[in-house]
Design an enzyme around this catalytic site. Structure first.
Site, PDB file in Angstrom:
ATOM      1  N   LYS A  22       0.838  -1.224   0.000  1.00  0.00           N
ATOM      2  CA  LYS A  22       0.000   0.000   0.000  1.00  0.00           C
ATOM      3  C   LYS A  22       0.863   1.260   0.000  1.00  0.00           C
ATOM      4  CE  LYS A  22      -2.539   2.737   3.348  1.00  0.00           C
ATOM      5  NZ  LYS A  22      -1.430   3.544   3.899  1.00  0.00           N
ATOM      6  N   ASP A 306       3.649   0.297  12.248  1.00  0.00           N
ATOM      7  CA  ASP A 306       2.449  -0.237  11.592  1.00  0.00           C
ATOM      8  C   ASP A 306       2.178  -1.700  11.942  1.00  0.00           C
ATOM      9  OD1 ASP A 306       1.999   2.219  10.537  1.00  0.00           O
ATOM     10  OD2 ASP A 306       2.476   1.710   8.457  1.00  0.00           O
TER      11      ASP A 306
HETATM   12  C1  UD1 Z   1       4.328   6.678   6.767  1.00  0.00           C
HETATM   13  C2  UD1 Z   1       3.345   5.567   6.512  1.00  0.00           C
HETATM   14  C3  UD1 Z   1       2.653   5.150   7.806  1.00  0.00           C
HETATM   15  C4  UD1 Z   1       3.702   4.804   8.873  1.00  0.00           C
HETATM   16  C5  UD1 Z   1       4.734   5.913   9.017  1.00  0.00           C
HETATM   17  C6  UD1 Z   1       5.887   5.524   9.928  1.00  0.00           C
HETATM   18  C7  UD1 Z   1       2.645   6.041   4.246  1.00  0.00           C
HETATM   19  C8  UD1 Z   1       1.562   6.509   3.332  1.00  0.00           C
HETATM   20  N1  UD1 Z   1       2.368   6.055   5.544  1.00  0.00           N
HETATM   21  O1  UD1 Z   1       3.591   7.786   7.264  1.00  0.00           O
HETATM   22  O2  UD1 Z   1       1.844   4.020   7.522  1.00  0.00           O
HETATM   23  O3  UD1 Z   1       3.043   4.626  10.103  1.00  0.00           O
HETATM   24  O4  UD1 Z   1       5.302   6.230   7.726  1.00  0.00           O
HETATM   25  O5  UD1 Z   1       6.515   4.373   9.457  1.00  0.00           O
HETATM   26  O6  UD1 Z   1       3.713   5.644   3.810  1.00  0.00           O
HETATM   27  N2  UD1 Z   1       6.980  14.186  11.163  1.00  0.00           N
HETATM   28  C9  UD1 Z   1       7.182  15.515  11.446  1.00  0.00           C
HETATM   29  N3  UD1 Z   1       7.173  16.392  10.395  1.00  0.00           N
HETATM   30  C10 UD1 Z   1       6.976  15.999   9.107  1.00  0.00           C
HETATM   31  C11 UD1 Z   1       6.779  14.640   8.834  1.00  0.00           C
HETATM   32  C12 UD1 Z   1       6.779  13.743   9.885  1.00  0.00           C
HETATM   33  O7  UD1 Z   1       7.356  15.909  12.600  1.00  0.00           O
HETATM   34  O8  UD1 Z   1       6.991  16.856   8.213  1.00  0.00           O
HETATM   35  C13 UD1 Z   1       6.987  13.191  12.273  1.00  0.00           C
HETATM   36  C14 UD1 Z   1       5.622  12.517  12.458  1.00  0.00           C
HETATM   37  O9  UD1 Z   1       4.763  13.272  13.297  1.00  0.00           O
HETATM   38  C15 UD1 Z   1       6.024  11.178  13.056  1.00  0.00           C
HETATM   39  C16 UD1 Z   1       7.387  10.886  12.420  1.00  0.00           C
HETATM   40  O10 UD1 Z   1       7.859  12.131  11.916  1.00  0.00           O
HETATM   41  O11 UD1 Z   1       6.196  11.295  14.444  1.00  0.00           O
HETATM   42  C17 UD1 Z   1       7.363   9.891  11.289  1.00  0.00           C
HETATM   43  O12 UD1 Z   1       6.412  10.280  10.324  1.00  0.00           O
HETATM   44  P1  UD1 Z   1       6.538   9.856   8.792  1.00  0.00           P
HETATM   45  O13 UD1 Z   1       7.638   8.868   8.636  1.00  0.00           O
HETATM   46  O14 UD1 Z   1       6.588  11.095   7.966  1.00  0.00           O
HETATM   47  O15 UD1 Z   1       5.156   9.143   8.548  1.00  0.00           O
HETATM   48  P2  UD1 Z   1       4.228   9.226   7.271  1.00  0.00           P
HETATM   49  O16 UD1 Z   1       5.055   9.397   6.045  1.00  0.00           O
HETATM   50  O17 UD1 Z   1       3.118  10.201   7.499  1.00  0.00           O
END
Ligand code: UD1
Length: 419
Positions: A22, A306
């Site tokens: 996904k 996840d």
């Molecule tokens: C992706 C996955 C999700 C998974 C997550 C962590 C997809 C579509 N989703 O989510 O299923 O649970 O990775 O493996 O691939 N953060 C910030 N600022 C940002 C971006 C992230 O502070 O700009 C923080 C988030 O709040 C979180 C951490 O970084 O605590 C990790 O987030 P991130 O790896 O970006 O998760 P997603 O890409 O949203």
């Protein structure tokens, strides 16, 4: 509205075939916008997030031909950069990838602030920081994100947190930029490598995906003309591994990449279950009550957040008291209240939860709070004594292909019924 009705306990037995990932699919689909041509994508999971992404691409002028439910051709030669996608992009989290890909393709993007699973604050400040470093101007007002750039120019970007979304989004924005972009402290999840492989197959020049440093050498255009098969979903594979353990079953998980599951395999073996690897298969079985374990979720190659709720189901009936520390999402223990309705003894302490193992769970009506919590509740229902009714299953359909069909094939008594 539909619900799932599961009658247990059933030790799951047999073979399960894993679908495409996904989280790779929802990044590869917007990546096709960078191609001025036609490409074929195989092994797409047949899930609602993929269908929604295809609708958005069609709205933008892409022509999609479905060969099967898992295999499409996309023609992105005629894209309407001014199409209004604000409302449709609000519906799910991964629409944030349209900012990077439309910036690359059109020099501008307007999307609704992404929705998705309610796992706590989900900022995209690192994505924005990356776009701005590449030369874009961004503005977030009235629930929308606007980004424009006369020209994107490669630069060095250090991510304060190894964010999956920011790493992919900056890769997307920099593929057609002038010069070289270096992303430091990049996330290393398998789907990041898959998106880079897809883009490289279509003509991009990305090196280092899967390591801390990714270098994107900008190219003039992506021509497409190739076929790409999406990597198997390691979270779906891990879900079935944990279903085998929780149900004290015996499963052969086919079409997976065992290396991607190593952080989980180590824990599954630690708690007393068995795992055998053979090519692209994993044989997992569990013939006794698992022992307690402590878990901390971390970015890849750490234990994946996840798979945390599914592991929580296993630890709910383990022998002894376990602790899970959740270091990625602040609201990922909502499922524990549902498991407690089934007889578990879990104390949610915010960033961690205490699992005092009980000998068995029993069926109860439960609510799905997010995608992976939904998978966890199915595993709990299969392993519990009696009938479990699972509500709000639309979360599960976002990310698992034919979930009840796959569980039924390995012996589960599970039915989807109209409420
Ligand atoms: C992706 C996955 C999700 C998974 C997550 C962590 C997809 C579509 N989703 O989510 O299923 O649970 O990775 O493996 O691939 N953060 C910030 N600022 C940002 C971006 C992230 O502070 O700009 C923080 C988030 O709040 C979180 C951490 O970084 O605590 C990790 O987030 P991130 O790896 O970006 O998760 P997603 O890409 O949203």
């Amino acid at each position: 509205m539909e619900k799932l009705v599961v009658k247990g306990p059933t030790p799951l037995k047999g073979e399960v075939i894993i679908s495409g990932a996904k989280n790779a699919a929802v990044a590869i689909l917007p990546a096709t916008l960078l191609i001025n041509g036609i490409c074929r994508i195989e092994n797409l999971p047949n899930i609602s997030d993929v269908k929604l992404y295809c609708e958005i691409l069609e709205h933008l002028g892409a022509k999609i031909t479905w060969h099967t439910n898992n295999d499409i051709t996309i023609d992105t030669r005629h894209i309407d950069c001014n199409a209004d996608i604000i409302e449709i992009t609000r519906k799910f989290r991964a629409s944030y990838y349209l900012i990077g890909s439309l910036l690359g393709r059109c020099g501008s993007a307007t999307v609704g602030i992404p929705g998705g699973c309610k796992l706590g604050a989900r900022p995209i400040d690192l994505h924005i920081k990356g776009f701005e470093a590449l030369g874009a101007t961004t503005n977030t007002t009235q629930g929308n994100i606007y980004a424009t750039a006369d020209k994107l120019v490669g630069t060095s970007i250090y991510l304060d947190i190894a964010s999956v979304g920011a790493t992919i989004n900056i890769m997307l924005a920099s593929v057609l930029a002038e010069g070289t972009t270096v992303i430091d402290n990049a996330a290393k999840e398998p789907h990041i490598v898959d998106v880079a492989n897809f883009l490289n197959t279509m003509g991009a020049d990305i090196r280092g995906a899967g390591t801390d440093t990714i270098k994107v050498h900008g190219v003039k255009e992506l021509r497409g003309g190739a076929t790409y098969s999406v990597v198997p979903d390691q979270i779906e594979a891990g879900t079935f591994m944990l279903a085998a353990v929780a149900s004290r079953g015996d499963l052969v998980i086919k079409n997976c990449i065992p290396e991607h599951l190593e952080p989980l395999t180590a824990k599954v073996v630690e708690i007393g279950a068995h795992v055998e690897e053979s090519g692209d298969e994993l044989h997992v079985w569990c013939d006794k009550r698992p022992s307690k374990a402590n878990i901390k979720t971390l970015p890849y190659p750490g234990f994946p957040t996840d798979l945390q709720p599914q592991m929580g189901v296993v630890l709910a009936t383990a022998d002894g008291t376990s602790i899970i520390n959740e270091s990625i999402w602040e609201s990922r223990f909502q499922y524990t209240a549902e498991l407690n309705k089934m007889g578990a003894n879990i104390t949610d302490q915010g960033k961690s939860a205490l699992f005092q193992g009980v000998p068995e769970l029993y069926g109860a009506p439960v609510n799905v709070t997010d995608l992976r919590a939904g998978a966890a509740l199915i595993i709990a229902g299969v392993s519990a004594k009696g009938t479990t009714e699972i509500y709000n299953i639309e979360h599960i359909d976002r990310g698992y292909e034919d979930i009840e069909g796959k569980f039924r094939k390995i012996g589960a008594n599970i039915e989807r019924v109209e409420e």
